[in-house]
Design a protein around this motif. Structure first.
Motif, short mmCIF file in Angstrom:
data_model
loop_
_atom_site.label_atom_id
_atom_site.label_comp_id
_atom_site.label_asym_id
_atom_site.label_seq_id
_atom_site.Cartn_x
_atom_site.Cartn_y
_atom_site.Cartn_z
N UNK A 136 0.78 -1.16 -0.01
CA UNK A 136 0.12 0.09 0.14
C UNK A 136 0.93 1.26 -0.21
N UNK A 137 2.17 1.36 0.32
CA UNK A 137 3.02 2.23 0.49
C UNK A 137 3.40 3.01 -1.07
N UNK A 138 3.58 4.35 -0.80
CA UNK A 138 4.12 5.08 -1.91
C UNK A 138 5.26 6.15 -1.45
N UNK A 139 6.62 5.43 -2.16
CA UNK A 139 7.81 6.36 -1.77
C UNK A 139 8.38 7.17 -2.57
N UNK A 140 7.77 7.59 -3.82
CA UNK A 140 8.13 8.77 -4.87
C UNK A 140 7.31 10.07 -4.68
N UNK A 141 6.53 9.96 -3.89
CA UNK A 141 5.62 11.33 -4.13
C UNK A 141 6.56 12.62 -3.85
N UNK A 142 7.79 12.60 -2.97
CA UNK A 142 8.15 13.86 -2.94
C UNK A 142 8.90 14.18 -4.34
N UNK A 143 9.50 13.31 -4.89
CA UNK A 143 10.35 13.75 -6.30
C UNK A 143 9.09 14.01 -7.26
N UNK A 144 8.03 13.21 -7.14
CA UNK A 144 7.03 13.46 -8.26
C UNK A 144 6.34 14.88 -8.07
N UNK A 145 6.18 15.27 -6.85
CA UNK A 145 5.73 16.60 -6.81
C UNK A 145 6.46 17.67 -6.87
N UNK A 146 7.91 17.46 -6.45
CA UNK A 146 9.06 18.38 -6.97
C UNK A 146 9.00 18.71 -8.29
N UNK A 147 8.97 17.70 -9.24
CA UNK A 147 9.24 17.91 -10.58
C UNK A 147 8.07 18.52 -11.17
N UNK A 148 6.65 18.30 -10.66
CA UNK A 148 5.54 19.26 -10.96
C UNK A 148 5.57 20.56 -10.58
N UNK A 149 6.30 20.98 -9.53
CA UNK A 149 6.23 22.12 -9.06
C UNK A 149 7.24 22.98 -9.78
N UNK A 150 8.39 22.45 -10.14
CA UNK A 150 9.58 23.01 -11.29
C UNK A 150 8.84 23.59 -12.60
#
Length: 359
Positions: A340-354
């Motif tokens: 159930x875990x998701x480990x990549x949300x930080x990188x995915x959101x960072x790329x969206x923000x940039x």
């Protein structure tokens, strides 16, 4: 590029913001990052400790009913918007990312007035007032739960600290248990109630301590910085370690086989990311979001749930202890939680923000 992050009050708002900050710096170390917070929130300790700039904005709680206090909101909110706007101007912000809480509302409104792109991240299945407002001011809305009812919402998960998601819990287990004064070969129960602790969880666990010790279970119990206990378990074997607060939650997770805890969005995201099964005790007040956070994990077999009013030493002994004494079941629950875990949300959101800021 200058990114301003608005989210404060609780660890549930601050930690995802700091995880995003870490991911942005990992992509480009030259990115300037400023965090907005209030003087009463945990951010006054957590943000500087992680090495980021913190600017304070007056907190403007919004009354949920018609009270005389409601009449003072417009003036106080205007002042907070002015302070937030001054910070955005001074740092020459290219984008504002809000995570909710008191500081997000003035941040959103100040950014809107200046034409600065707004990104909203909502961790919970039931969004708070600030993010419901923010979602009306932008088309860039990301959520930590797939069913969060916000316009333009895209499910992305909750940004988590790299030292947690990259942790090899099995490899670090012996070192982590030694760090807390625990034995390496005992089944270990981690007990905590969120960043401030939870009295009902504390009482039930402490009342069950003698029986847990009789069964050979050692306990790492985080009672919360503002809580005390009337009577600690006497020294003995197995260990029952009580701490007010833990900065190294990665080591606490590595030391544990099972967890007894609340079911805040951040807690659920971290436990599934590291594959830890848990007995979740949803907060008994509020809008019921904590039950919704834990429900999918429980349905997938990665945890169990008990209502706060039903939690007691007897419940721990009769329901939780048999699970702790069944290694095969604990392993199966751990695997289910991990799925159930998701480990990549930080990188995915960072790329969206940039991407949003660059446009």
């Amino acid at each position: 590029m200058r990114v301003v992050l608005a989210g404060g009050g609780t660890a549930g708002h601050i930690e995802p913001a700091l995880a995003l900050a870490d991911a942005l710096r990992e992509i480009d170390s030259a990115i300037g990052i400023t965090c907005l917070g209030t003087e009463r929130g945990l951010e006054t300790r957590l943000v500087p400790a992680r090495g980021y700039e913190l600017e304070l904005v007056p907190a403007v709680p919004l009354p949920r009913s018609l009270t005389p206090q409601l009449l003072t909101v417009p003036g106080r909110l205007a002042g907070a918007i002015g302070v937030a706007g001054g910070i955005l101007d001074r740092v020459k912000a290219d984008v504002l990312v809000g995570f909710g809480g008191y500081v997000a509302t003035p941040g959103y409104l100040a950014a809107r007035r200046r034409g600065i792109p707004i990104v909203v991240h909502e961790a919970n299945p039931r969004p708070g007032l600030a993010n419901r407002l923010g979602a009306r001011l932008t088309e860039h809305v990301f959520t930590g739960h797939p069913d969060t009812p916000l316009p333009n919402a895209q499910y992305i998960g909750i940004p988590l600290r790299r030292d947690i998601v990259n942790m090899d819990r099995m490899a670090l287990g012996d070192k982590a248990r030694s760090y807390f004064g625990l034995e390496s070969d005992r089944v270990t129960l981690l007990v905590f109630g969120g960043s401030q602790g939870a009295r009902s969880i504390n009482k039930a666990a402490l009342d069950a301590a003698p029986r847990l010790r009789e069964a050979g279970i050692q306990v790492l119990h985080v009672i919360g910085p503002k809580n005390t206990v009337e009577k600690e378990p006497p020294p003995g074997d197995p260990q029952y370690v009580i701490l007010p607060y833990i900065d190294r939650m990665d080591l606490a997770y590595a030391a544990a086989d099972f967890v007894l805890c609340r079911s805040g969005a951040l807690t659920c995201a971290e436990l599934t990311a590291v594959g830890l099964p848990a007995a979740y005790v949803p907060l008994p007040h509020g809008n019921g979001e904590q039950r919704l956070n834990a429900q999918p994990i429980v349905q997938a077999g990665g945890g169990i749930m008990v209502e706060d009013a039903e939690l007691s030493a007897d419940w721990i002994i009769e329901t939780l202890l048999p699970i702790l004494n069944d290694p095969e079941r604990v392993v199966a629950m751990s695997e289910a939680a991990s799925r159930m875990g998701r480990k990549d949300a930080d990188v995915a959101l960072a790329r969206k923000v940039l991407e949003i800021a660059s446009k």
